[in-house]
Motif scaffolding. Sequence first.
Motif: not given
Length: 474
Positions: A22, A130-131, A175-176, A325-326, A342, A368, A418, A425-428, A433, A435
């Motif tokens: 990222q 991490h992804y 990660n997650e 978140n996911i 969120w 995070e 985070w 951003s990871a999701s979008t 976005k 932080y």
Amino acid sequence: MSTTTPTFPEGFLWGGATAANQLEGAYDEDGKGLSVQDVLPHGGIGQARTDGPTPDNLKLVGIDHYHRYAEDIALFAEMGFKTYRFSIAWSRIFPQGDEETPNEAGLAFYDRLLDELEKYGIEPLVTISHYETPLHLAETYNGWADRRMIGFYERYARTLFERFGSRVKYWLTFNEINSLLHAPFMSGGISTPKEELSAQTLYQAMHHELVASARATRIAREVASNAQIGCMVLSMPTYPLSPSPADALAVMDFDHSNLVYGDVHTRGTYPGYFLRTLREKGIELEITDQDREDLQNTVDFVSFSYYMSVAATAEPERYTSGQGNIMGGIPNPTLEASEWGWQIDPVGLRIVLNQFWDRWQKPLFIVENGLGAKDQLVEVDGVKTVVDDYRISYMNDHLVQVGEAIADGVDVLGYTSWGCIDLVSASTAQMSKRYGFIYVDRNDDGSGTLERFRKKSFGWYAEVIRTNGASLEA
Ligand code: BGP
């Protein structure tokens, strides 16, 4: 509800967190191979992928941290960071993932990065995966669906422990890890489209990751005796939508589906409720004797991300699932949400800290937490900045709850917010976005100078760290 002035233990590890895919950019430099992230199209974690890197994928350039890491770490040091969580891009070290020998140029980059951290006395906290599964592993083996991934990961982890073990104490294996079932391609490099994946394949992939994580823990103890190994889970405290026992049971089921990862990492075996889930789904996991032995290598600490809580109900079909978140969940009518939907719940952080501590009795690390928001760069007294009072208030309120949990007796090692510097951003896959405490001049269309600017929260966080939390407002 009483609120005390937060007291953080001496040596509390304040800092920030990022992930290679990222922010590094330089997606094909110095021998790096492609990772699953390089083919995720602009705007999503989903299954959809492109045939190769496309110019609109913001992660290919990220915030160019690969070339600007020294400047970025100097800014972290200016805030007084005690620790910095970053991930190592697997495909920099093993470009394909299944080679015998690592790519020296990739290892050398992280040596340079660690040099900078050492210069300022910042403790590294490294995420091994991490992804960022190498794309070749996704395409050739179907990622973690294939048992051979355990061996590839083992070689990768061993390489890292041998090279960096004397310099890095804190490690996170995945990660997650509980996101695998929700985002199989991004999280597990599983190329088969999600709709076509059987529960059998998914749960077997989960088992492979759990074994790989435990094996990494064993190897770390052999080759890096100073290492502290943690698992990392996405936390999502869950409240019953109503006081009905049926809704409370729905909470228990949802919780179990996430807690199983921490249970295995801290106890070394699968809990009964999970075996029941497998039975009811008609799944028979392939678990070897070696797997069972490996799983005994339990972690030293548990780390987690925390952004939001959700509600659960026995009748989910009556409600629309919210953003999150996911995994998302049923929105809680008592809470406000961020611009991305969120839900904001500082007290949930205290609750989850207590829940994890009561359950596992392992030190906890919040690795995070933060607010994704649209920031405006403005000029104040001739200096470009962002007046991000909303972020300050979000973080203040969450940190006060961390203080409360510490007062409850929870052992908390540290807190890394985070995206301490703006990143993709990871999701979008958006830049907008944001932080960070540090604004990066890059836009969703890829334009921008990549220049860095201190936001108002930069000075605020520096003060929190300097006073070890005493400046927080309860
Ligand atoms: C977590 C991931 C991070 C991160 C964060 C914020 O799920 O571990 O990589 O990006 O969420 O999510 P987003 O970037 O989608 O706002």
